[in-house]
Design an enzyme around this catalytic site. Structure first.
Site, PDB file in Angstrom:
ATOM      1  N   ARG A   8       3.855 -35.617 -18.262  1.00 51.05           N
ATOM      2  CA  ARG A   8       4.624 -36.576 -17.456  1.00 51.05           C
ATOM      3  C   ARG A   8       5.268 -35.836 -16.287  1.00 51.05           C
ATOM      4  NH1 ARG A   8       8.524 -38.815 -22.009  1.00 51.05           N
ATOM      5  NH2 ARG A   8       8.706 -36.551 -22.249  1.00 51.05           N
TER       6      ARG A   8
ATOM      7  N   HIS B 283      18.781 -36.175 -24.222  1.00 50.14           N
ATOM      8  CA  HIS B 283      17.613 -37.069 -24.163  1.00 50.14           C
ATOM      9  C   HIS B 283      17.479 -37.586 -22.726  1.00 50.14           C
ATOM     10  CE1 HIS B 283      14.531 -39.694 -25.518  1.00 50.14           C
ATOM     11  NE2 HIS B 283      15.235 -40.652 -26.084  1.00 50.14           N
TER      12      HIS B 283
HETATM   13  N1  CMX Z   1      18.160 -24.414 -22.224  1.00 48.99           N
HETATM   14  C1  CMX Z   1      18.853 -23.584 -23.039  1.00 48.99           C
HETATM   15  N2  CMX Z   1      18.707 -23.537 -24.366  1.00 48.99           N
HETATM   16  C2  CMX Z   1      17.757 -24.309 -24.894  1.00 48.99           C
HETATM   17  C3  CMX Z   1      16.958 -25.171 -24.120  1.00 48.99           C
HETATM   18  C4  CMX Z   1      17.193 -25.221 -22.726  1.00 48.99           C
HETATM   19  N3  CMX Z   1      16.530 -26.023 -21.919  1.00 48.99           N
HETATM   20  N4  CMX Z   1      16.109 -25.828 -24.929  1.00 48.99           N
HETATM   21  C5  CMX Z   1      16.380 -25.411 -26.188  1.00 48.99           C
HETATM   22  N5  CMX Z   1      17.370 -24.507 -26.164  1.00 48.99           N
HETATM   23  C6  CMX Z   1      18.037 -23.873 -27.299  1.00 48.99           C
HETATM   24  C7  CMX Z   1      18.642 -24.961 -28.182  1.00 48.99           C
HETATM   25  O1  CMX Z   1      19.900 -25.409 -27.657  1.00 48.99           O
HETATM   26  C8  CMX Z   1      18.764 -24.252 -29.501  1.00 48.99           C
HETATM   27  O2  CMX Z   1      19.886 -23.391 -29.432  1.00 48.99           O
HETATM   28  P1  CMX Z   1      20.814 -23.143 -30.724  1.00 48.99           P
HETATM   29  O3  CMX Z   1      19.917 -22.448 -31.705  1.00 48.99           O
HETATM   30  O4  CMX Z   1      21.913 -22.291 -30.187  1.00 48.99           O
HETATM   31  O5  CMX Z   1      21.261 -24.481 -31.194  1.00 48.99           O
HETATM   32  C9  CMX Z   1      17.504 -23.384 -29.507  1.00 48.99           C
HETATM   33  O6  CMX Z   1      17.095 -23.237 -28.128  1.00 48.99           O
HETATM   34  C10 CMX Z   1      16.348 -23.971 -30.299  1.00 48.99           C
HETATM   35  O7  CMX Z   1      16.127 -25.299 -29.825  1.00 48.99           O
HETATM   36  P2  CMX Z   1      14.649 -25.945 -29.879  1.00 48.99           P
HETATM   37  O8  CMX Z   1      14.245 -26.017 -31.311  1.00 48.99           O
HETATM   38  O9  CMX Z   1      13.737 -25.232 -28.938  1.00 48.99           O
HETATM   39  O10 CMX Z   1      14.907 -27.368 -29.267  1.00 48.99           O
HETATM   40  P3  CMX Z   1      15.377 -28.707 -30.022  1.00 48.99           P
HETATM   41  O11 CMX Z   1      14.178 -29.340 -30.617  1.00 48.99           O
HETATM   42  O12 CMX Z   1      16.546 -28.461 -30.915  1.00 48.99           O
HETATM   43  O13 CMX Z   1      15.930 -29.577 -28.792  1.00 48.99           O
HETATM   44  C11 CMX Z   1      15.869 -30.392 -26.559  1.00 48.99           C
HETATM   45  C12 CMX Z   1      15.040 -30.117 -27.821  1.00 48.99           C
HETATM   46  C13 CMX Z   1      15.008 -31.187 -25.586  1.00 48.99           C
HETATM   47  C14 CMX Z   1      17.088 -31.243 -26.938  1.00 48.99           C
HETATM   48  C15 CMX Z   1      16.294 -29.036 -25.926  1.00 48.99           C
HETATM   49  O14 CMX Z   1      15.145 -28.331 -25.515  1.00 48.99           O
HETATM   50  C16 CMX Z   1      17.265 -29.185 -24.775  1.00 48.99           C
HETATM   51  O15 CMX Z   1      18.468 -29.284 -24.992  1.00 48.99           O
HETATM   52  N6  CMX Z   1      16.738 -29.243 -23.495  1.00 48.99           N
HETATM   53  C17 CMX Z   1      17.570 -29.505 -22.343  1.00 48.99           C
HETATM   54  C18 CMX Z   1      17.910 -30.971 -22.254  1.00 48.99           C
HETATM   55  C19 CMX Z   1      16.675 -31.787 -21.858  1.00 48.99           C
HETATM   56  O16 CMX Z   1      15.967 -31.467 -20.918  1.00 48.99           O
HETATM   57  N7  CMX Z   1      16.461 -32.907 -22.574  1.00 48.99           N
HETATM   58  C20 CMX Z   1      15.398 -33.858 -22.234  1.00 48.99           C
HETATM   59  C21 CMX Z   1      14.229 -33.861 -23.235  1.00 48.99           C
HETATM   60  C22 CMX Z   1      13.222 -34.927 -22.876  1.00 48.99           C
HETATM   61  C23 CMX Z   1      13.791 -36.290 -23.108  1.00 48.99           C
HETATM   62  O17 CMX Z   1      13.990 -36.676 -24.280  1.00 48.99           O
HETATM   63  O18 CMX Z   1      14.123 -36.976 -22.148  1.00 48.99           O
END
Ligand code: CMX
Length: 434
Positions: free
Chosen positions: A326, A270
């Protein structure tokens, strides 16, 4: 009663019958079904929260009270001599749904000034913590320490009517929001600037005063205003907003609720992602000896991260399915003020190379950058190179939206939150019947 509070009272009275009618006459109408995937998968997409403060469309991005980010920045009254609006005006907008006049904003800014004195014991507590404590832990502890100031608790203990809960909640929300910039800047200067604390300037607005207490000149005041507004709210299902709402639903006061929401924001998936982005970029910079990588070189770093089982920070989102507006608002700021900055150039290369790679990998549902991919660059450029601090800035902004939500939760009498759990065996049984 201030004009903001009086306006809020009128809005609440007009809104209550709408909520009451929905519950009474249409309470059985279905919003959707919940699948096993959603129950195990973090309730993604389950419609079971209500907020009117902001709405997140997967393709369009956030609207604050119906206004897009460009509209919000355009319409809110600007601080004289600045590009960006008063954060206090955004507080007014989130609370009431109306764009305030300059006169109304100035009144809110005055109200904030009256409430901003931070009790000395908060600083004493911060000083008693080991200096290497993470700044998010310090921020959360500082907020929690002030719980003894809660106006809601005093009124609740005196026997206030449920219909009036919003009133002391509004009071303590403003009390706390007014203090957060000073607490954040204090943590920064104590930890990272040899404990040289800069006292607040009584003549400045919230964003201007924050920049002043950080010890950073113009246009960092506008950077601060932009940050606090952009990070304020992202509807209510994200971890920080939902945590704040959940804690408040037990009638815990604003201090308990906001301290808790800060703890949720401190997770690397997050808010902490903005710190992770800078950490990741620094790692690449070290390997590149400071030179900007070509697209091909950068692709290799991204694949290395993915192949080692880590996420690429700053990309992906649980709801959004396009580039976060954003991110775009901050990118525009960078293009205008720091187009030649080395880290911005890194971020720019990432903007080009990461989405196709995530698409090719085929896991992330959203390959596009989110707010956190861009926000650290601006801080770094203006001298805030201690990236552990970045999520604190997110937290000060997010507090505004969470507080506005909690005031309305109380006004509309939302009950204690209590979804139902099932066991794995129950899910297996349901699945077998399909
Ligand atoms: N890099 C690599 N893998 C990623 C990814 C990324 N940036 N974003 C998603 N994935 C992966 C997930 O880890 C998940 O893998 P598994 O199936 O092995 O568990 C898969 O893709 C499906 O995930 P998703 O449904 O697309 O994403 P979620 O809704 O579960 O999670 C989030 C959303 C933001 C946590 C995820 O995209 C992520 O970890 N991003 C990187 C961290 C980040 O930038 N967070 C900030 C978000 C904004 C905020 O709240 O501040």
């Amino acid at each position: 009663m201030s004009r903001l509070k009086e306006k809020l009272r009128q809005k609440i009275e007009a809104w209550r019958p709408r909520t009451a009618k929905l519950v009474k006459e249409h309470g059985d109408v279905k919003l959707g079904d919940v699948t096993i995937g959603q129950a195990i998968g973090g309730a993604r997409g389950v419609k079971c929260l209500v907020t009117d403060i902001s709405y997140l469309d997967p393709l369009e991005g956030i609207r604050f009270r119906g206004y897009t980010i460009p509209e919000t920045l355009e319409r809110l009254p600007k601080v004289p001599g600045s590009e960006m609006p008063y954060v206090e005006g955004h507080v007014y907008l989130l609370l009431t749904g109306d764009i305030p006049t300059m006169d109304e904003v100035v009144e809110v800014a005055e109200e904030f000034k009256k409430r901003k004195a931070v009790p000395q014991y908060v600083f004493d507590i911060l000083r008693a913590m080991p200096r290497d404590t993470h700044p998010m832990t310090m921020l959360s502890a500082a907020i929690l320490a002030m719980q003894r100031e809660s106006v809601f608790v005093q009124k609740y203990n005196a026997g206030i009517s449920k219909m009036d809960y919003w009133d002391p909640t509004y009071e303590e929300a403003l009390d706390l929001l007014a203090k957060l910039p000073q607490i954040a800047a204090y943590i920064f200067r104590m930890k990272y600037r040899s404990d040289t604390i800069i006292p607040p300037d009584p003549n400045l607005d919230m964003g201007g005063n924050f920049a002043h207490m950080m010890g950073i000149g113009k246009p960092y005041d506008d950077v601060s205003r932009l940050y606090f507004i952009l990070h304020s709210d992202h509807e209510s299902g994200n971890v920080s907003a939902h945590t704040g709402h959940l804690i408040a639903s037990a009638l815990s006061d604003i201090y308990y609720s906001l301290s808790g929401m800060i703890n949720g924001l401190a997770g690397p998936l997050h808010g902490l992602a903005n710190q992770e982005v800078l950490r990741w970029i620094q790692g690449v910079m070290d390997k590149m000896g400071g030179k900007v990588p070509t697209d091909e070189e950068m692709k290799k770093f991204v694949w290395d991260t993915l192949q080692s089982g880590q996420v690429v920070p700053g990309f992906g989102h649980a709801v959004l399915r396009k580039t976060d507006p954003r991110y775009m608002a901050q990118r525009e700021f960078c293009l205008k003020h720091l187009p030649d900055d080395l880290i911005f150039k890194y971020v720019d290369v990432l903007f080009r190379v990461v989405p196709p790679i995530l698409e090719q990998q085929g896991k992330a549902k959203n390959p596009w950058p989110n707010v956190d991919a861009q926000s650290g660059v601006i801080q770094w450029y203006y001298g805030v190179k201690e990236y552990d601090f970045y999520t604190v800035l997110f937290g000060v902004g997010r507090a505004i939206g969470v507080a506005a939500n909690i005031v309305w939760d109380r006004a509309l009498g939302y009950p204690i939150e209590r979804p139902k759990s099932v066991t794995t065996a129950m899910l297996e049984e349901v699945a077998a019947k399909k």
